[in-house]
Design an enzyme around this catalytic site. Structure first.
Site, PDB file in Angstrom:
ATOM      1  N   ARG A 256       0.661  -1.086  -0.017  1.00  0.00           N
ATOM      2  CA  ARG A 256      -0.128   0.035  -0.067  1.00  0.00           C
ATOM      3  C   ARG A 256       0.879   1.289  -0.087  1.00  0.00           C
ATOM      4  O   ARG A 256       1.671   1.443   0.989  1.00  0.00           O
ATOM      5  CB  ARG A 256      -0.834  -0.149   1.178  1.00  0.00           C
ATOM      6  CG  ARG A 256      -1.538   1.362   1.462  1.00  0.00           C
ATOM      7  CD  ARG A 256      -2.730   1.115   2.720  1.00  0.00           C
ATOM      8  NE  ARG A 256      -2.656   0.590   4.029  1.00  0.00           N
ATOM      9  CZ  ARG A 256      -1.769   1.350   4.820  1.00  0.00           C
ATOM     10  NH1 ARG A 256      -1.138   2.334   4.587  1.00  0.00           N
ATOM     11  NH2 ARG A 256      -1.669   0.811   5.970  1.00  0.00           N
ATOM     12  N   HIS A 260      -3.677   4.102   4.897  1.00  0.00           N
ATOM     13  CA  HIS A 260      -4.543   3.075   5.018  1.00  0.00           C
ATOM     14  C   HIS A 260      -6.004   3.449   4.383  1.00  0.00           C
ATOM     15  O   HIS A 260      -6.768   3.057   3.824  1.00  0.00           O
ATOM     16  CB  HIS A 260      -4.938   2.478   6.488  1.00  0.00           C
ATOM     17  CG  HIS A 260      -6.116   1.778   6.642  1.00  0.00           C
ATOM     18  ND1 HIS A 260      -6.081   0.583   6.340  1.00  0.00           N
ATOM     19  CD2 HIS A 260      -7.322   2.140   7.409  1.00  0.00           C
ATOM     20  CE1 HIS A 260      -7.164  -0.069   6.738  1.00  0.00           C
ATOM     21  NE2 HIS A 260      -7.989   1.086   7.315  1.00  0.00           N
ATOM     22  N   TYR A 269       4.103   5.041  11.320  1.00  0.00           N
ATOM     23  CA  TYR A 269       4.430   3.793  11.644  1.00  0.00           C
ATOM     24  C   TYR A 269       5.349   2.929  10.761  1.00  0.00           C
ATOM     25  O   TYR A 269       5.696   1.949  10.873  1.00  0.00           O
ATOM     26  CB  TYR A 269       2.986   2.889  12.060  1.00  0.00           C
ATOM     27  CG  TYR A 269       1.981   2.900  10.996  1.00  0.00           C
ATOM     28  CD1 TYR A 269       2.456   2.109   9.588  1.00  0.00           C
ATOM     29  CD2 TYR A 269       1.171   3.806  11.009  1.00  0.00           C
ATOM     30  CE1 TYR A 269       1.222   2.405   8.608  1.00  0.00           C
ATOM     31  CE2 TYR A 269       0.013   3.694  10.027  1.00  0.00           C
ATOM     32  CZ  TYR A 269       0.225   3.006   8.802  1.00  0.00           C
ATOM     33  OH  TYR A 269      -0.663   3.150   7.787  1.00  0.00           O
TER      34      TYR A 269
HETATM   35  C1  LIG Z   1     -14.441  -6.208  12.531  1.00  0.00           C
HETATM   36  C2  LIG Z   1     -13.638  -4.988  12.261  1.00  0.00           C
HETATM   37  N1  LIG Z   1     -12.653  -4.669  13.072  1.00  0.00           N
HETATM   38  C3  LIG Z   1     -11.769  -3.690  12.994  1.00  0.00           C
HETATM   39  C4  LIG Z   1     -12.399  -2.799  11.817  1.00  0.00           C
HETATM   40  C5  LIG Z   1     -11.181  -1.373  11.936  1.00  0.00           C
HETATM   41  N2  LIG Z   1     -10.455  -1.560  10.481  1.00  0.00           N
HETATM   42  C6  LIG Z   1     -10.555  -1.242   9.516  1.00  0.00           C
HETATM   43  S1  LIG Z   1      -9.525  -1.529   8.207  1.00  0.00           S
HETATM   44  C7  LIG Z   1      -8.661  -2.351   9.583  1.00  0.00           C
HETATM   45  C8  LIG Z   1      -7.411  -3.136   8.860  1.00  0.00           C
HETATM   46  C9  LIG Z   1      -7.614  -4.336   7.928  1.00  0.00           C
HETATM   47  O1  LIG Z   1      -6.307  -4.486   7.439  1.00  0.00           O
HETATM   48  P1  LIG Z   1      -6.330  -5.661   6.000  1.00  0.00           P
HETATM   49  O2  LIG Z   1      -7.363  -6.679   6.280  1.00  0.00           O
HETATM   50  O3  LIG Z   1      -4.828  -6.173   5.873  1.00  0.00           O
HETATM   51  O4  LIG Z   1      -6.731  -4.679   4.875  1.00  0.00           O
HETATM   52  P2  LIG Z   1      -6.025  -3.617   4.098  1.00  0.00           P
HETATM   53  O5  LIG Z   1      -7.069  -2.299   4.871  1.00  0.00           O
HETATM   54  O6  LIG Z   1      -4.799  -3.471   4.532  1.00  0.00           O
HETATM   55  O7  LIG Z   1      -6.631  -3.494   2.732  1.00  0.00           O
HETATM   56  C10 LIG Z   1      -9.312  -2.177  10.461  1.00  0.00           C
HETATM   57  C11 LIG Z   1      -8.617  -3.091  11.697  1.00  0.00           C
HETATM   58  C12 LIG Z   1     -13.135  -3.089  10.999  1.00  0.00           C
HETATM   59  N3  LIG Z   1     -13.585  -2.389   9.974  1.00  0.00           N
HETATM   60  N4  LIG Z   1     -13.847  -4.163  11.393  1.00  0.00           N
END
Ligand SMILES: Cc1ncc(C[n+]2csc(CCOP(=O)(O)OP(=O)(O)O)c2C)c(N)n1
Length: 362
Positions: A256, A260, A269
């Site tokens: 990425r 985020h 970070y």
């Molecule tokens: C069940 C849940 N927990 C926490 C969140 C907050 N949250 C949104 S995106 C994220 C990280 C997800 O990372 P990843 O699966 O690696 O996907 P990326 O965003 O890097 O594409 C979190 C913790 C959420 N949306 N849903």
């Protein structure tokens, strides 16, 4: 061709086109140069629309948005879908959805908080954006199970991130898919971070691909910034799933390059040098190099293409912000076929209040 030859436990990782645009002909999927040039244009359009979304957010014209920057080649997994297959996106699949045919207008509307953006032709077979991390895994497996029970020869492609693989729902989805041998391709876009949590802190396993083996189905690790690897592995997974060979997992290594979401500050970070280093693996650069070496591309084609996609995206933005804003009560529409009682009550209360306001404003 790919799943049988590349073993995640041996540390194999599929790359068809290297960062300098050189292609290993023995691994090339069935995509001719014309199709590659077309996909290069679509991925450039995705980047253009993505960067514009970021700008609109900074101008206060769009809500929180999850950029795709750096992960465009992963989006091209959607180009491998058959007409009767389903796409199940997370929140970072603007490009995959657009490639599948969801109008960019709807995608932009969604991120401006306009629920009319959740409406697109059901024939496209695209589920709504899933914000709860990992929840879409179960939706995908449910769909795939339904298809299997109905005897339909179609498959489901579900997108998720590396962080989602730590969610119980995703692991339940893997397990169910393996036990019931449903036609689904799990595409993990491993962009190395779940917000600020690095991949190394996400799992003690060497790869995410190998997790598939524990659930009893094939997994493959690929370079996710290589369009040909993404297209080839996803297409093979979907073909095999449709032919009755059950689930497949593709772990696409990507990065990425942006935040985020627009609410994130990644400089807190991860070091700038890391991001600079990863620019070399830009998925669009290698495609351009390939096309240049093949004699199909020059600065002239590049400029003409950039002008084309820019006017395409600008025209969409104009339509999104033209006309009256949506009715606030429309937040209750387009998610449920039938509103659950608690939301029906909230909608009545909302309409009551709006009615008063509307009355006051004549
Ligand atoms: C069940 C849940 N927990 C926490 C969140 C907050 N949250 C949104 S995106 C994220 C990280 C997800 O990372 P990843 O699966 O690696 O996907 P990326 O965003 O890097 O594409 C979190 C913790 C959420 N949306 N849903």
């Amino acid at each position: 061709m790919y799943f049988d030859r590349f073993d995640p436990l041996r540390g194999d990782c599929l790359e068809v086109m290297d960062p300098d645009g050189r292609v290993d002909a023995s691994l090339r999927p069935e995509l001719d140069d014309r199709q590659i040039a077309h996909l290069y244009e679509r991925l450039t359009a995705i980047r253009t629309a993505d960067q514009l979304a970021l700008r609109l957010q900074r101008e206060g014209r769009m809500g929180t948005y999850a950029p795709v920057l750096g992960q465009e080649a992963c989006q091209a997994g959607a180009a491998a879908l058959g007409e009767d297959d389903w796409l199940v996106p997370s929140y970072r699949e603007m490009g995959a959805m657009w490639l599948r045919g969801v109008p960019l207008e709807a995608i932009y509307r969604y991120w401006t908080g306009d629920e009319r953006g959740s409406v697109w032709p059901t024939e496209l077979r695209v589920l709504p954006v899933a914000i709860p991390v990992g929840s879409q895994g179960l939706h995908a497996v449910g769909l795939a199970w339904a298809m299997k029970l109905r005897g339909e020869a179609s498959a489901v492609l579900v997108y998720f991130g590396d962080g989602a693989t730590s969610e119980g729902e995703m692991l339940e989805a893997f397990n169910f898919a393996g036990v019931f041998q449903v036609p689904v391709v799990f595409l993990c876009c491993n962009n190395q971070y779940a917000i600020s949590v690095p991949r190394s802190a996400q799992t003690a396993a060497d790869t995410i691909a190998q997790k598939a083996l524990a659930f009893g189905f094939p997994g493959i690790q690929i370079f996710g910034n290589d369009l040909l690897a993404v297209y080839g592995a996803v297409k093979e997974g979907l073909d095999r799933a449709r032919a009755g060979h059950g689930p497949h997992l593709v772990e696409a290594l990507t990065y990425r390059l942006g935040p985020h979401t627009t609410a994130d500050d990644p400089t807190r970070y991860r070091p700038d040098e890391e991001v600079e280093r990863m620019q070399r693996y830009d998925p669009l650069l290698r495609l351009r190099r390939y096309l240049e070496v093949a004699g199909l591309w020059s600065d002239r084609e590049q400029e003409a293409m950039e002008t084309r996609v820019r006017s395409e995206v600008d025209a969409v933005v104009e339509r999104v912000y033209a006309g009256p804003p949506p009715d606030p009560a429309s937040i209750f529409d387009h998610t449920y076929a039938e509103l659950p009682p608690y939301l029906a009550l909230q909608k009545r209360q909302c309409l009551g209040r709006l009615g008063g306001d509307r009355g006051r404003h004549g």
